[in-house]
Motif scaffolding. Structure first.
Motif, short mmCIF file in Angstrom:
data_model
loop_
_atom_site.label_atom_id
_atom_site.label_comp_id
_atom_site.label_asym_id
_atom_site.label_seq_id
_atom_site.Cartn_x
_atom_site.Cartn_y
_atom_site.Cartn_z
N ASN A 1 17.06 5.47 30.04
CA ASN A 1 16.75 4.34 29.16
C ASN A 1 18.01 3.57 28.82
N TYR A 2 17.85 2.36 28.30
CA TYR A 2 19.01 1.60 27.86
C TYR A 2 19.65 2.30 26.68
N SER A 3 20.95 2.14 26.54
CA SER A 3 21.69 2.84 25.50
C SER A 3 21.51 2.18 24.14
N THR A 4 21.40 3.00 23.10
CA THR A 4 21.34 2.51 21.73
C THR A 4 22.62 2.89 20.98
N ALA A 5 23.67 3.21 21.74
CA ALA A 5 24.92 3.65 21.13
C ALA A 5 25.66 2.52 20.43
N GLY A 6 25.33 1.29 20.76
CA GLY A 6 26.03 0.16 20.18
C GLY A 6 27.19 -0.29 21.04
N GLY A 7 27.60 -1.53 20.86
CA GLY A 7 28.66 -2.08 21.69
C GLY A 7 28.14 -2.44 23.07
N ASP A 8 29.04 -2.88 23.93
CA ASP A 8 28.65 -3.29 25.27
C ASP A 8 28.61 -2.07 26.18
N THR A 9 27.46 -1.75 26.70
CA THR A 9 27.30 -0.61 27.60
C THR A 9 26.84 -1.04 28.99
N THR A 10 26.78 -2.36 29.21
CA THR A 10 26.25 -2.88 30.49
C THR A 10 27.08 -4.04 31.05
N CYS A 11 28.33 -4.19 30.59
CA CYS A 11 29.15 -5.32 31.03
C CYS A 11 28.36 -6.63 30.93
N ALA A 12 27.91 -6.89 29.68
CA ALA A 12 27.13 -8.10 29.39
C ALA A 12 25.91 -8.21 30.31
N ASN A 13 25.19 -7.08 30.39
CA ASN A 13 23.98 -7.04 31.23
C ASN A 13 24.26 -7.44 32.67
N TRP A 14 25.38 -6.90 33.18
CA TRP A 14 25.77 -7.03 34.58
C TRP A 14 26.10 -8.47 34.98
N THR A 15 26.72 -9.17 34.02
CA THR A 15 27.18 -10.54 34.30
C THR A 15 28.66 -10.73 34.02
N SER A 16 29.36 -9.67 33.62
CA SER A 16 30.78 -9.80 33.28
C SER A 16 31.66 -9.02 34.25
N SER A 17 32.71 -9.67 34.69
CA SER A 17 33.73 -8.99 35.50
C SER A 17 35.07 -9.03 34.78
N THR A 18 35.00 -9.28 33.49
CA THR A 18 36.24 -9.35 32.70
C THR A 18 36.14 -8.39 31.52
N THR A 19 35.67 -8.89 30.37
CA THR A 19 35.62 -8.06 29.18
C THR A 19 34.35 -7.22 29.13
N GLY A 20 34.39 -6.16 28.32
CA GLY A 20 33.23 -5.32 28.13
C GLY A 20 33.41 -3.93 28.70
N SER A 21 32.32 -3.20 28.76
CA SER A 21 32.32 -1.83 29.27
C SER A 21 30.93 -1.51 29.78
N ALA A 22 30.81 -0.45 30.56
CA ALA A 22 29.51 -0.04 31.07
C ALA A 22 29.45 1.48 31.17
N ILE A 23 28.28 2.02 30.90
CA ILE A 23 28.06 3.45 31.09
C ILE A 23 27.94 3.75 32.58
N VAL A 24 28.58 4.82 32.99
CA VAL A 24 28.50 5.26 34.38
C VAL A 24 28.04 6.71 34.45
N GLY A 25 27.47 7.07 35.59
CA GLY A 25 27.15 8.46 35.87
C GLY A 25 28.04 8.96 36.99
N HIS A 26 27.94 10.26 37.30
CA HIS A 26 28.74 10.87 38.37
C HIS A 26 27.83 11.33 39.50
N HIS A 27 28.02 10.76 40.68
CA HIS A 27 27.17 11.14 41.80
C HIS A 27 27.49 12.53 42.33
N ASP A 28 28.65 13.08 41.94
CA ASP A 28 29.07 14.40 42.42
C ASP A 28 28.90 15.46 41.34
N ARG A 29 27.91 15.28 40.48
CA ARG A 29 27.68 16.20 39.37
C ARG A 29 27.47 17.63 39.86
#
Length: 223
Positions: free
Chosen positions: A154-182
């Motif tokens: 589900n989308y994060s409710t942690a607050g702040g930017d967790t999607t790099c402005a909903n996948w439109t930013s290549s500058t400021t912000g942040s995004a949640i990532v997972g690990h494919h090698d878990r």
């Protein structure tokens, strides 16, 4: 020992046939592929032009690999503005099952995908080209995969930017990532989940690489 021109030509032709056979095999496998990890970033870090752009990118890579399937969806969540509900990655990808380019089943259903029995690992999270992406222990660690999601998909409710402005930013912000090698769905510190491990330092390629990523995303057929 001097080799004849005939012998050299046979060796060259054999090598070309072997290479062509490999390409045809991968293309044949890709025809039934319903899941892959992108082989390369689209070129703008976490900016894919929003969900539509990310979906189109998945479709483009799949088609180039030999897939004839439609309805490719990026496994990405978005957040709403002003407290509005966002979009859940788990709701975008259909019901399953999904298999990689070599036919290995990743998960049988959405619940299976987000449960302890899914089969998404470094060995099965292959690209559309049937290649494995490097992870922990390799010379270059690229195990961070952009999702913007919580462990349930589900989308994060942690607050702040967790999607790099909903996948439109290549500058400021942040995004949640997972690990494919878990090593499992998640460990006690929540650092080994395939879809939700930590945030990035930014949204451009340099920032994504600095936390162990390459700006890659998961793609599913919404079957």
């Amino acid at each position: 020992m001097k080799r004849s021109k005939f012998h050299v030509n046979v060796v060259v032709i054999s090598a070309l046939m072997s290479s062509a056979g490999f390409v045809l095999t991968v293309a044949a496998q890709a025809a039934d592929m319903t899941f892959f990890l992108t082989s390369v970033n689209a070129g703008k870090g976490a900016d894919f032009g929003g969900l539509d752009g990310a979906d189109a990118y998945c479709a483009t890579l799949a088609k180039a690999a030999g897939s004839g399937k439609a309805n490719w969806r990026a496994y990405l969540s978005t957040t709403g503005e002003g407290g509005a509900a966002g979009v859940n990655a788990r709701d975008r990808i259909g019901k399953g099952p999904w298999q990689n380019v070599k036919g290995a089943v990743i998960a049988k259903s959405v619940d299976d995908l987000h449960g302890a029995t899914n089969n998404l690992t470094k060995e099965t999270a292959l690209t559309e080209k049937a290649e494995a992406i490097s992870g922990r222990g390799d010379a270059v660690n690229a195990h961070d995969v952009l999702t913007g999601s919580d462990p349930a998909g589900n989308y994060s409710t942690a607050g702040g930017d967790t999607t790099c402005a909903n996948w439109t930013s290549s500058t400021t912000g942040s995004a949640i990532v997972g690990h494919h090698d878990r090593k499992g769905l998640k460990d006690s510190r929540h650092m080994n989940s395939w879809n939700s491990s930590h945030g990035t330092r930014g949204c451009n390629m340099e920032a994504l690489k600095s936390t162990g990523g390459a700006g890659l995303i998961y793609c599913f057929v919404a079957n």
